[in-house]
Design a protein around this motif. Structure first.
Motif, PDB file in Angstrom:
ATOM      1  N   ALA A 282       0.941  -1.343   0.137  1.00 13.36           N
ATOM      2  CA  ALA A 282       0.006   0.031  -0.049  1.00 13.36           C
ATOM      3  C   ALA A 282       0.750   1.225   0.048  1.00 13.36           C
ATOM      4  O   ALA A 282       0.331   2.410  -0.268  1.00 13.36           O
ATOM      5  CB  ALA A 282      -0.900   0.043   1.330  1.00 13.36           C
ATOM      6  N   LEU A 283       2.231   1.099   0.164  1.00 15.69           N
ATOM      7  CA  LEU A 283       2.943   2.177   0.328  1.00 15.69           C
ATOM      8  C   LEU A 283       4.084   2.452  -0.611  1.00 15.69           C
ATOM      9  O   LEU A 283       4.731   1.299  -1.168  1.00 15.69           O
ATOM     10  CB  LEU A 283       3.788   2.055   1.561  1.00 15.69           C
ATOM     11  CG  LEU A 283       3.117   2.263   3.023  1.00 15.69           C
ATOM     12  CD1 LEU A 283       3.793   2.235   4.201  1.00 15.69           C
ATOM     13  CD2 LEU A 283       2.331   3.780   3.133  1.00 15.69           C
ATOM     14  N   THR A 284       4.521   3.339  -0.963  1.00 19.35           N
ATOM     15  CA  THR A 284       5.515   3.794  -1.958  1.00 19.35           C
ATOM     16  C   THR A 284       6.807   4.673  -1.282  1.00 19.35           C
ATOM     17  O   THR A 284       6.326   5.453  -0.600  1.00 19.35           O
ATOM     18  CB  THR A 284       5.311   4.561  -3.313  1.00 19.35           C
ATOM     19  OG1 THR A 284       4.180   3.874  -3.935  1.00 19.35           O
ATOM     20  CG2 THR A 284       6.397   4.706  -4.260  1.00 19.35           C
ATOM     21  N   VAL A 285       7.877   4.042  -1.321  1.00 18.85           N
ATOM     22  CA  VAL A 285       9.085   5.073  -0.589  1.00 18.85           C
ATOM     23  C   VAL A 285       9.365   5.922  -1.767  1.00 18.85           C
ATOM     24  O   VAL A 285       9.944   5.665  -2.683  1.00 18.85           O
ATOM     25  CB  VAL A 285      10.294   3.955  -0.287  1.00 18.85           C
ATOM     26  CG1 VAL A 285      11.195   4.898   0.314  1.00 18.85           C
ATOM     27  CG2 VAL A 285       9.967   3.082   0.632  1.00 18.85           C
ATOM     28  N   ILE A 286       9.366   7.108  -1.146  1.00 23.63           N
ATOM     29  CA  ILE A 286       9.601   8.311  -2.137  1.00 23.63           C
ATOM     30  C   ILE A 286      10.899   9.264  -1.859  1.00 23.63           C
ATOM     31  O   ILE A 286      11.297  10.143  -2.437  1.00 23.63           O
ATOM     32  CB  ILE A 286       8.689   9.075  -2.348  1.00 23.63           C
ATOM     33  CG1 ILE A 286       7.934   9.850  -0.843  1.00 23.63           C
ATOM     34  CG2 ILE A 286       7.191   8.665  -2.882  1.00 23.63           C
ATOM     35  CD1 ILE A 286       7.142  10.965  -0.848  1.00 23.63           C
ATOM     36  N   GLY A 287      11.735   8.783  -0.521  1.00 24.32           N
ATOM     37  CA  GLY A 287      12.524   9.553  -0.163  1.00 24.32           C
ATOM     38  C   GLY A 287      12.900   9.161   1.320  1.00 24.32           C
ATOM     39  O   GLY A 287      12.724   8.099   1.733  1.00 24.32           O
ATOM     40  N   ARG A 288      13.847  10.027   1.727  1.00 20.44           N
ATOM     41  CA  ARG A 288      14.635   9.817   3.146  1.00 20.44           C
ATOM     42  C   ARG A 288      14.442  11.087   4.107  1.00 20.44           C
ATOM     43  O   ARG A 288      14.736  12.314   3.666  1.00 20.44           O
ATOM     44  CB  ARG A 288      15.895   9.393   2.961  1.00 20.44           C
ATOM     45  CG  ARG A 288      16.361   8.270   3.575  1.00 20.44           C
ATOM     46  CD  ARG A 288      17.607   7.791   3.048  1.00 20.44           C
ATOM     47  NE  ARG A 288      17.814   6.396   2.616  1.00 20.44           N
ATOM     48  CZ  ARG A 288      17.570   5.151   3.536  1.00 20.44           C
ATOM     49  NH1 ARG A 288      17.807   5.258   4.858  1.00 20.44           N
ATOM     50  NH2 ARG A 288      17.791   3.830   2.884  1.00 20.44           N
ATOM     51  N   ILE A 289      14.201  10.887   5.309  1.00 16.43           N
ATOM     52  CA  ILE A 289      14.387  11.940   6.381  1.00 16.43           C
ATOM     53  C   ILE A 289      15.882  12.335   6.452  1.00 16.43           C
ATOM     54  O   ILE A 289      16.902  11.258   6.676  1.00 16.43           O
ATOM     55  CB  ILE A 289      13.823  11.617   7.671  1.00 16.43           C
ATOM     56  CG1 ILE A 289      12.238  11.457   7.394  1.00 16.43           C
ATOM     57  CG2 ILE A 289      14.201  12.659   8.808  1.00 16.43           C
ATOM     58  CD1 ILE A 289      11.573  12.801   7.080  1.00 16.43           C
ATOM     59  N   GLU A 290      16.491  13.507   6.687  1.00 19.16           N
ATOM     60  CA  GLU A 290      17.509  14.166   6.762  1.00 19.16           C
ATOM     61  C   GLU A 290      17.990  14.981   8.127  1.00 19.16           C
ATOM     62  O   GLU A 290      16.719  15.603   8.100  1.00 19.16           O
ATOM     63  CB  GLU A 290      18.100  14.715   5.632  1.00 19.16           C
ATOM     64  CG  GLU A 290      18.397  13.854   4.327  1.00 19.16           C
ATOM     65  CD  GLU A 290      18.878  14.493   2.981  1.00 19.16           C
ATOM     66  OE1 GLU A 290      18.657  15.676   3.024  1.00 19.16           O
ATOM     67  OE2 GLU A 290      19.454  13.819   2.126  1.00 19.16           O
ATOM     68  N   GLU A 291      18.999  14.972   8.473  1.00 16.93           N
ATOM     69  CA  GLU A 291      18.845  15.830   9.628  1.00 16.93           C
ATOM     70  C   GLU A 291      19.212  17.281   9.308  1.00 16.93           C
ATOM     71  O   GLU A 291      18.230  18.163  10.126  1.00 16.93           O
ATOM     72  CB  GLU A 291      20.241  15.439  10.589  1.00 16.93           C
ATOM     73  CG  GLU A 291      19.698  14.717  11.482  1.00 16.93           C
ATOM     74  CD  GLU A 291      20.934  13.764  12.145  1.00 16.93           C
ATOM     75  OE1 GLU A 291      22.079  14.313  12.376  1.00 16.93           O
ATOM     76  OE2 GLU A 291      20.705  12.453  12.364  1.00 16.93           O
ATOM     77  N   ARG A 292      19.264  17.381   8.113  1.00 20.82           N
ATOM     78  CA  ARG A 292      19.504  18.986   7.596  1.00 20.82           C
ATOM     79  C   ARG A 292      18.277  19.509   7.352  1.00 20.82           C
ATOM     80  O   ARG A 292      17.268  18.888   6.509  1.00 20.82           O
ATOM     81  CB  ARG A 292      20.427  19.118   6.410  1.00 20.82           C
ATOM     82  CG  ARG A 292      20.416  20.489   6.127  1.00 20.82           C
ATOM     83  CD  ARG A 292      21.776  20.488   4.796  1.00 20.82           C
ATOM     84  NE  ARG A 292      21.600  19.739   3.683  1.00 20.82           N
ATOM     85  CZ  ARG A 292      21.331  20.490   2.466  1.00 20.82           C
ATOM     86  NH1 ARG A 292      21.042  21.711   2.533  1.00 20.82           N
ATOM     87  NH2 ARG A 292      21.344  19.781   1.295  1.00 20.82           N
TER      88      ARG A 292
END
Ligand SMILES: [Mg+2]
Length: 318
Positions: A282-292
């Motif tokens: 049901a999900l698509t990975v579209i990116g990543r969390i970054e500290e910046r």
């Protein structure tokens, strides 16, 4: 027709018990009574829709009822909550029977579909608008908030994005075809991701429903969590109907278009492998969390996505 009669006739039949003990007392008293089972927290939220701002003027009452309840219930999905009941404050110019009949029908269909019972409400004379307060429950302390995203988490979205925004130009048009119908259906009949939200409890580090557009709503997660993110715009899930009808603008709709009521969630990469196949699909990975801080498009160096706002409640008219 007086208010009492109106409520008795159109809304009381919707105040059903869901087969659980959660809604102890529905319409008919000064207050409704909801029982919170031991070990669960009450989760609640209110949503207002105004004619000409959040829905078109002379919008079909059945569709209005579905959309309004879906939009409100979608906030429960975003928190991972199990829906229980809702109250409705309805302001309408003239309580015409055909309008009320169709509205009550739409509300009954939607409340059944989402498993949420009408517990009470209020009706007033005035310009058409409605406020819906939804109640749900989650295991104590387990509500998924916007503030838990951490550097390295995956950013995922459910379903496809941009369809409801892509439908706007066809709302009053004569153009038909299966692609147009598919988009219009996403606009008129959004489905809150309730099961998915519940399945993400204990898994997602943060979540929000996409009501104002991905950039705006992911932006809320980033601000609350004090992190940034990189999103690969080529991985945005787009329906083939939107791609065919909107061409290159499909990505723009997916980034900025509201009203899809999909979920945008973040989760640690290790949790992804633990997910049930049904949840993963049901999900698509579209990116990543970054500290910046900031929201960037991946693969394009410094390109900032962030200065673009989503739906502005005070300016946009749909
Ligand atoms: Mg929301």
């Amino acid at each position: 027709m007086g208010e009492f009669e109106l409520i008795q006739r159109y809304f009381r039949p919707l105040s059903h018990n869901r087969g659980s003990e959660a809604l102890v007392l529905g319409i008919g008293d000064d207050c409704a009574v909801q029982r919170i089972p031991q070990g669960r927290d009450l989760v609640f939220s209110i949503d207002t829709m105004v004619e000409g701002v959040h829905f078109p003027t002379r919008y079909a009452p059945e569709k209005l009822a579905w959309r309004a309840l879906a939009a409100a219930t979608s906030d429960l999905a975003a928190m991972g909550a199990n829906p229980v009941c809702f109250t409705l404050a309805l302001t309408l110019p003239e309580p015409g029977e055909p309008w009320l009949d169709a509205f009550a029908k739409g509300l009954a269909t939607a409340s059944k579909a989402f498993g949420i019972a009408l517990a009470g409400g209020d009706t007033t004379r005035g310009a058409l608008s409605l406020s819906i307060q939804v109640h749900g429950t989650v295991p104590c302390g387990e509500a998924i908030t916007r503030s838990g995203a951490q550097g390295g988490d995956l950013v995922c979205v459910s379903g496809t994005l941009g369809d409801a925004a892509g439908a706007l130009r066809y709302l009053d048009s004569e153009i038909g075809g299966s692609d147009v119908s598919a988009l219009l259906d996403r606009y008129h009949h959004p489905v809150p991701r309730l099961e998915l939200g519940e399945a993400l409890i204990g898994v997602a580090s943060a979540a929000i429903d996409v009501s104002d557009g991905l950039i705006a709503d992911l932006g809320h997660i980033l601000a609350s969590s004090d992190v940034g993110a990189e999103v690969d715009v080529y991985r945005l899930p787009l329906s083939s109907a939107l791609k065919r009808l909107a061409g290159e603008r499909a990505v723009e709709f997916a980034l900025h278009g509201g009203d899809d009521y999909e979920l945008c969630v973040t989760l640690p990469p290790g949790k992804w492998d633990e997910l049930d196949e049904s949840v993963r699909s049901a999900l698509t990975v579209i990116g990543r969390i970054e500290e910046r801080a900031g929201l960037r498009a991946s693969g394009t160096g410094q390109q900032e996505l962030v200065n673009l706002s989503g739906f502005d409640h005070f300016r946009s008219v749909k």
